[in-house]
Design an enzyme around this catalytic site. Structure first.
Site, PDB file in Angstrom:
ATOM      1  N   HIS A   1     -16.724  -7.534   0.072  1.00 35.93           N
ATOM      2  CA  HIS A   1     -16.754  -8.897   0.597  1.00 35.93           C
ATOM      3  C   HIS A   1     -17.074  -9.929  -0.482  1.00 35.93           C
ATOM      4  O   HIS A   1     -17.480 -11.046  -0.184  1.00 35.93           O
ATOM      5  CB  HIS A   1     -17.742  -8.992   1.770  1.00 35.93           C
TER       6      HIS A   1
ATOM      7  N   ILE B   1     -34.454   2.871   6.428  1.00 41.40           N
ATOM      8  CA  ILE B   1     -33.589   3.202   5.285  1.00 41.40           C
ATOM      9  C   ILE B   1     -34.373   3.445   3.999  1.00 41.40           C
ATOM     10  O   ILE B   1     -34.056   4.352   3.233  1.00 41.40           O
ATOM     11  CB  ILE B   1     -32.556   2.068   5.082  1.00 41.40           C
TER      12      ILE B   1
ATOM     13  N   CYS C   1     -12.441 -21.797  -7.487  1.00 42.90           N
ATOM     14  CA  CYS C   1     -11.684 -22.940  -6.967  1.00 42.90           C
ATOM     15  C   CYS C   1     -10.548 -22.423  -6.087  1.00 42.90           C
ATOM     16  O   CYS C   1      -9.800 -21.533  -6.494  1.00 42.90           O
ATOM     17  CB  CYS C   1     -11.115 -23.767  -8.119  1.00 42.90           C
TER      18      CYS C   1
ATOM     19  N   ALA D   1     -25.479  -4.506   5.350  1.00 46.24           N
ATOM     20  CA  ALA D   1     -26.591  -5.462   5.397  1.00 46.24           C
ATOM     21  C   ALA D   1     -27.954  -4.790   5.533  1.00 46.24           C
ATOM     22  O   ALA D   1     -28.947  -5.277   4.989  1.00 46.24           O
ATOM     23  CB  ALA D   1     -26.374  -6.435   6.550  1.00 46.24           C
TER      24      ALA D   1
ATOM     25  N   ARG E   1     -25.317  -9.860  11.596  1.00 47.36           N
ATOM     26  CA  ARG E   1     -24.796  -9.397  12.881  1.00 47.36           C
ATOM     27  C   ARG E   1     -25.807  -8.653  13.738  1.00 47.36           C
ATOM     28  O   ARG E   1     -25.547  -8.393  14.887  1.00 47.36           O
ATOM     29  CB  ARG E   1     -23.590  -8.470  12.647  1.00 47.36           C
TER      30      ARG E   1
ATOM     31  N   CYS F   1      -6.990 -23.762  -8.005  1.00 50.19           N
ATOM     32  CA  CYS F   1      -6.500 -23.266  -9.300  1.00 50.19           C
ATOM     33  C   CYS F   1      -7.116 -21.923  -9.694  1.00 50.19           C
ATOM     34  O   CYS F   1      -6.698 -21.320 -10.689  1.00 50.19           O
ATOM     35  CB  CYS F   1      -6.725 -24.295 -10.404  1.00 50.19           C
TER      36      CYS F   1
ATOM     37  N   CYS G   1      -9.652 -29.107 -11.780  1.00 50.66           N
ATOM     38  CA  CYS G   1      -8.524 -29.706 -11.058  1.00 50.66           C
ATOM     39  C   CYS G   1      -8.934 -30.540  -9.844  1.00 50.66           C
ATOM     40  O   CYS G   1      -8.079 -31.116  -9.177  1.00 50.66           O
ATOM     41  CB  CYS G   1      -7.553 -28.603 -10.615  1.00 50.66           C
TER      42      CYS G   1
ATOM     43  N   THR H   1     -25.024  -0.030   7.748  1.00 51.91           N
ATOM     44  CA  THR H   1     -23.858  -0.763   8.229  1.00 51.91           C
ATOM     45  C   THR H   1     -23.561  -0.345   9.658  1.00 51.91           C
ATOM     46  O   THR H   1     -23.669   0.833   9.999  1.00 51.91           O
ATOM     47  CB  THR H   1     -22.620  -0.545   7.316  1.00 51.91           C
TER      48      THR H   1
ATOM     49  N   ASN I   1     -28.486   4.560   9.730  1.00 49.90           N
ATOM     50  CA  ASN I   1     -28.476   3.227  10.327  1.00 49.90           C
ATOM     51  C   ASN I   1     -29.439   3.181  11.512  1.00 49.90           C
ATOM     52  O   ASN I   1     -29.592   4.179  12.216  1.00 49.90           O
ATOM     53  CB  ASN I   1     -27.050   2.869  10.797  1.00 49.90           C
TER      54      ASN I   1
HETATM   55 ZN   LIG Z   1      -9.471 -25.916  -9.649  1.00 48.59          ZN
END
Ligand SMILES: [Zn+2]
Length: 234
Positions: free
Chosen positions: A104, A221, A112, A5, A17, A115, A140, A178, A203
């Site tokens: 991440h 940084i 979705c 971050a 954080r 599906c 769906c 980080t 950091n």
């Molecule tokens: Zn779906």
């Protein structure tokens, strides 16, 4: 290379954080990032869509740290760019998508949960703007979320494997912006050191891995990273 971050704060994206982080100030906000709360509560989903819409990352531009990694890649010295950030600013700066491993996930795409159909977050936000509280999958009807890893969700094993391989196969493992307190991302430092790499940490605050590092830099940084990279890869 591992970025967190702190690399994006100069672009106006808050660190969740850190001492001024969103979660530190408002622990209730954490619910928006918990998969069980998200799937189980339409109200949480509605609040999540509103939060996504006003995420400062949408208008953010890459900063000097992002650009110094583009430059490093141009010199042929970047094995992989593993990031904990979901903002896509490395790619926007010009880093090759092939080199960026998003541990991440990302906030630009939605998926979705039923599906697996993917689409663009912007399209879902347009539907929110048009009055939908909780835009569902057009294929769906399932619950849709951003393509990010929420609390309670595993990391994508393909991405984690590639990141682990890169950590095991580098001369310098540089961790930037980080806290190195979130696993398995932080564990990549162990993998690197175990396989003979030297560890460098840039950091603002101390990390649990400082004692393993050959270099620890605590300066801002934006300037510190490019100076360090020029030194490590002359
Ligand atoms: Zn779906």
């Amino acid at each position: 290379m591992l970025t967190g971050a702190g690399v994006s704060t100069d672009s106006g994206i808050p660190d969740f954080r850190g001492p001024n982080g969103v979660w530190t100030k408002n622990p209730d906000a954490q619910k928006l990032f918990d998969i069980d709360a998200y799937l189980g509560d339409p109200e949480v989903r509605h609040r999540s869509w509103l939060a996504r819409r006003r995420n400062p990352a949408w208008g953010a531009e890459p900063n000097a740290a992002h650009l110094s990694l583009v430059e490093l890649e141009g010199r042929g010295a970047l094995r992989a760019l593993v990031t904990q950030n979901i903002d896509r600013l490395h790619q926007k700066a010009g880093s090759s998508p092939d080199l960026v491993l998003e541990l991440h996930g990302n906030m630009v795409e939605v998926v979705c949960t039923a599906c697996g159909t993917g689409s663009l977050t912007q399209d879902a936000l347009d539907r929110v703007d048009a009055g939908e509280a909780d835009p569902r999958c057009l294929a769906c009807g399932g619950i849709v979320k951003t393509a990010t890893v929420m609390f309670g969700q595993p990391l994508d094993p393909t991405v984690l494997d590639a990141a682990t391989q890169a950590a095991a196969d580098c001369e310098w493992f540089v961790a930037v912006g980080t806290s190195l307190r979130v696993h398995p991302a932080a564990g990549l430092c162990d993998v690197a050191v175990r396989n003979g790499a030297r560890l460098a940490i840039v950091n603002a605050d101390p990390t649990p891995y400082d004692h393993l590092a050959a270099r620890v830099v605590r300066e801002p940084i934006g300037t510190a990273l490019s100076a360090l990279l020029a030194e490590l890869v002359p």
